[in-house]
Design a protein around this motif. Sequence first.
Motif, PDB file in Angstrom:
ATOM      1  N   ILE A 110       0.683  -1.212  -0.091  1.00 23.78           N
ATOM      2  CA  ILE A 110       0.052  -0.085   0.310  1.00 23.78           C
ATOM      3  C   ILE A 110       0.812   1.436  -0.076  1.00 23.78           C
ATOM      4  O   ILE A 110       0.219   2.141  -0.624  1.00 23.78           O
ATOM      5  CB  ILE A 110      -1.073  -0.073   0.993  1.00 23.78           C
ATOM      6  N   ILE A 111       2.057   1.351   0.823  1.00 27.95           N
ATOM      7  CA  ILE A 111       2.694   2.604   0.995  1.00 27.95           C
ATOM      8  C   ILE A 111       3.666   2.585  -0.317  1.00 27.95           C
ATOM      9  O   ILE A 111       3.692   3.455  -0.757  1.00 27.95           O
ATOM     10  CB  ILE A 111       3.821   2.065   1.509  1.00 27.95           C
ATOM     11  N   ALA A 112       3.956   1.222  -0.856  1.00 30.50           N
ATOM     12  CA  ALA A 112       4.376   1.673  -2.671  1.00 30.50           C
ATOM     13  C   ALA A 112       3.643   2.097  -3.698  1.00 30.50           C
ATOM     14  O   ALA A 112       3.420   2.462  -4.548  1.00 30.50           O
ATOM     15  CB  ALA A 112       4.914   0.105  -2.816  1.00 30.50           C
ATOM     16  N   ASN A 113       2.472   1.490  -3.695  1.00 29.16           N
ATOM     17  CA  ASN A 113       1.190   2.591  -4.526  1.00 29.16           C
ATOM     18  C   ASN A 113       1.389   3.690  -4.515  1.00 29.16           C
ATOM     19  O   ASN A 113       0.787   4.337  -4.667  1.00 29.16           O
ATOM     20  CB  ASN A 113       0.033   1.371  -4.139  1.00 29.16           C
ATOM     21  N   ILE A 114       1.274   4.112  -2.878  1.00 26.15           N
ATOM     22  CA  ILE A 114       1.471   5.522  -2.158  1.00 26.15           C
ATOM     23  C   ILE A 114       2.233   5.908  -3.330  1.00 26.15           C
ATOM     24  O   ILE A 114       2.220   6.953  -3.201  1.00 26.15           O
ATOM     25  CB  ILE A 114       0.515   6.037  -1.083  1.00 26.15           C
ATOM     26  N   SER A 126      14.431   2.957  -3.564  1.00 28.22           N
ATOM     27  CA  SER A 126      15.584   3.035  -4.678  1.00 28.22           C
ATOM     28  C   SER A 126      15.415   1.774  -5.707  1.00 28.22           C
ATOM     29  O   SER A 126      16.785   1.222  -5.958  1.00 28.22           O
ATOM     30  CB  SER A 126      16.971   2.755  -3.809  1.00 28.22           C
ATOM     31  N   ASP A 127      14.880   0.667  -5.096  1.00 25.47           N
ATOM     32  CA  ASP A 127      13.846  -0.948  -5.421  1.00 25.47           C
ATOM     33  C   ASP A 127      13.965  -0.892  -7.547  1.00 25.47           C
ATOM     34  O   ASP A 127      13.045  -0.029  -7.567  1.00 25.47           O
ATOM     35  CB  ASP A 127      13.192  -1.275  -4.950  1.00 25.47           C
ATOM     36  N   PRO A 128      14.412  -1.492  -7.968  1.00 24.08           N
ATOM     37  CA  PRO A 128      14.347  -1.132  -9.510  1.00 24.08           C
ATOM     38  C   PRO A 128      12.997  -1.687  -9.803  1.00 24.08           C
ATOM     39  O   PRO A 128      12.289  -1.336 -10.423  1.00 24.08           O
ATOM     40  CB  PRO A 128      14.734  -2.420 -10.381  1.00 24.08           C
ATOM     41  N   GLN A 129      12.286  -2.679  -9.000  1.00 20.59           N
ATOM     42  CA  GLN A 129      11.479  -3.139  -9.174  1.00 20.59           C
ATOM     43  C   GLN A 129      10.258  -1.938  -8.632  1.00 20.59           C
ATOM     44  O   GLN A 129       8.893  -1.206  -9.364  1.00 20.59           O
ATOM     45  CB  GLN A 129      10.416  -3.789  -8.222  1.00 20.59           C
ATOM     46  N   PHE A 130      10.471  -0.817  -7.731  1.00 18.19           N
ATOM     47  CA  PHE A 130       9.660   0.958  -7.244  1.00 18.19           C
ATOM     48  C   PHE A 130       9.239   1.639  -8.556  1.00 18.19           C
ATOM     49  O   PHE A 130       8.673   2.064  -8.994  1.00 18.19           O
ATOM     50  CB  PHE A 130       9.798   0.888  -6.247  1.00 18.19           C
ATOM     51  N   ALA A 131      10.701   1.568  -9.341  1.00 19.97           N
ATOM     52  CA  ALA A 131      11.035   2.086 -10.501  1.00 19.97           C
ATOM     53  C   ALA A 131       9.820   1.826 -11.846  1.00 19.97           C
ATOM     54  O   ALA A 131       9.721   2.651 -12.220  1.00 19.97           O
ATOM     55  CB  ALA A 131      12.322   2.127 -10.509  1.00 19.97           C
ATOM     56  N   LYS A 132       9.906   0.098 -12.084  1.00 24.97           N
ATOM     57  CA  LYS A 132       9.599  -0.033 -12.863  1.00 24.97           C
ATOM     58  C   LYS A 132       7.710   0.331 -12.605  1.00 24.97           C
ATOM     59  O   LYS A 132       7.024   1.325 -13.405  1.00 24.97           O
ATOM     60  CB  LYS A 132       8.925  -1.484 -12.874  1.00 24.97           C
ATOM     61  N   LEU A 133       7.019   0.629 -11.002  1.00 25.83           N
ATOM     62  CA  LEU A 133       6.333   1.074 -10.848  1.00 25.83           C
ATOM     63  C   LEU A 133       5.527   1.694 -10.848  1.00 25.83           C
ATOM     64  O   LEU A 133       4.581   2.229 -11.501  1.00 25.83           O
ATOM     65  CB  LEU A 133       5.829  -0.019  -9.646  1.00 25.83           C
ATOM     66  N   HIS A 134       6.423   2.864 -10.456  1.00 26.75           N
ATOM     67  CA  HIS A 134       6.135   4.201 -10.410  1.00 26.75           C
ATOM     68  C   HIS A 134       6.446   4.780 -12.551  1.00 26.75           C
ATOM     69  O   HIS A 134       5.554   5.736 -12.661  1.00 26.75           O
ATOM     70  CB  HIS A 134       7.307   4.935 -10.011  1.00 26.75           C
ATOM     71  N   LEU A 135       7.010   4.506 -12.999  1.00 20.67           N
ATOM     72  CA  LEU A 135       6.989   4.460 -14.416  1.00 20.67           C
ATOM     73  C   LEU A 135       5.894   3.917 -15.098  1.00 20.67           C
ATOM     74  O   LEU A 135       5.239   4.968 -15.665  1.00 20.67           O
ATOM     75  CB  LEU A 135       8.146   3.693 -15.030  1.00 20.67           C
ATOM     76  N   LYS A 136       5.240   3.097 -14.927  1.00 26.52           N
ATOM     77  CA  LYS A 136       4.068   2.459 -15.390  1.00 26.52           C
ATOM     78  C   LYS A 136       2.541   3.157 -14.761  1.00 26.52           C
ATOM     79  O   LYS A 136       1.623   4.070 -15.684  1.00 26.52           O
ATOM     80  CB  LYS A 136       3.704   0.609 -14.437  1.00 26.52           C
ATOM     81  N   GLN A 137       2.839   4.182 -13.583  1.00 24.60           N
ATOM     82  CA  GLN A 137       2.257   4.838 -13.209  1.00 24.60           C
ATOM     83  C   GLN A 137       2.387   6.104 -13.605  1.00 24.60           C
ATOM     84  O   GLN A 137       0.787   6.867 -13.375  1.00 24.60           O
ATOM     85  CB  GLN A 137       1.889   5.548 -11.268  1.00 24.60           C
ATOM     86  N   THR A 138       3.319   6.554 -14.083  1.00 25.51           N
ATOM     87  CA  THR A 138       2.842   7.993 -14.705  1.00 25.51           C
ATOM     88  C   THR A 138       2.771   8.123 -16.246  1.00 25.51           C
ATOM     89  O   THR A 138       1.824   8.556 -16.689  1.00 25.51           O
ATOM     90  CB  THR A 138       4.629   8.291 -14.716  1.00 25.51           C
ATOM     91  N   GLN A 139       2.945   6.633 -17.014  1.00 30.36           N
ATOM     92  CA  GLN A 139       2.745   7.111 -18.303  1.00 30.36           C
ATOM     93  C   GLN A 139       0.916   6.986 -18.013  1.00 30.36           C
ATOM     94  O   GLN A 139       0.690   7.061 -19.024  1.00 30.36           O
ATOM     95  CB  GLN A 139       3.009   5.313 -18.692  1.00 30.36           C
TER      96      GLN A 139
END
Length: 376
Positions: free
Chosen positions: A8-12, A36-49
């Motif tokens: 949930i924190i990661a999603n927020i 700093s986790d590469p998986q979080f970077a992918k999640l953030h990129l997906k949300q941005t797009q």
Amino acid sequence: METLPQDIIANILSRLPVKFLIQLKCVCKPWRSLISDPQFAKLHLKQTQKNSNFSRYRVLLITEPLESIACEASAEDLDDESKLILELEYPSAMKKTPDSDDLVDGWLDLGGSCNGLICAVFEHERIFLWNPTIREAKELANLNAFDPKASFSYGLGYDFLTDDYKVVRAARPSTANASNETEVEVLALKSNNWRRVQGLQSGTEIEGPGLFFHGTLHWLAARETGLKKIYVIVAFHMVEEKFYELVPVPDHVEESKDNTLVLGISGDCLCLFYGYDCENVFEAWLLKEYGIKSSWSRLFSVHRDILHGYKYWENALCYTKTGKVLIDYDGRELVWYDPKEKTSKTFTPGNHWDWFQPAIYIESLVSPNCYGATNV
């Protein structure tokens, strides 16, 4: 916050702009580890797009100091330099020494961008992948020797099948070379090795950096057919690592040495900016259906007298969500032109070089150092 599950924190956090996430790394060790986790970077990129409220695209001005400007800059921002410009720093990997302000030796060329990463090439000898937002860079394996007088084009894209970034290098031989085939090689970031792949057919010429879109790199290409030259969009499939012809440009775009053709993106479509001096006209076309020639639709056509200011060249950079064209004039000025209102706003960056190279990119947390073993 301590009672919330980690997902949930990661999603927020994934819904926040990068500049805030960089600051939030200092909140606590768990957050630093998460961001700093590469998986979080992918999640953030997906949300941005998928978040249409984000102004995704920025223009990076390669100059001194390094500057970044939102492509969707408002009229108010253009009048306030403190709001308009985000000053960045070159990574130590691209400097002569970690403490130096000078970049590595050689002329800097740009080879395209993808998911926040930019391909930077010095004198066709050293090549880096660089995320200017998080100030990280990685130098890639040494380039293979080609005809020293060849014309080079580069492209950077993402292979979804292998979850890897790839750099494409195309070398068009000089006229003195007996072969007329453009040689192509590819480097996958995880392996960090250059491999020869299928080249472009003889007589097909591409220039400039490739544009990554729909999982594919795209270039404008010119091809000789008898006494006539035709322009087409060619594509390089990142998974299959093969070139194919995507679609010809609109029929009325005819051969002329004075014509300026630039490929871009508008929303979820490819677009083509076209200026022809003989009629003093500047216009833009939208490819509404990917790969379908009949779907070309003219966005606008204006008389060039409205676009005053440039001396040597005009380079359309992008078509914004608000319907403005961002144009580079001579590497010295940025112009936001509204073809509907027929108004323009000019901004002249102040820098020590008195010129800049522009690169369109998005802000992301993607690190080039999370792929492969040879890091800088």
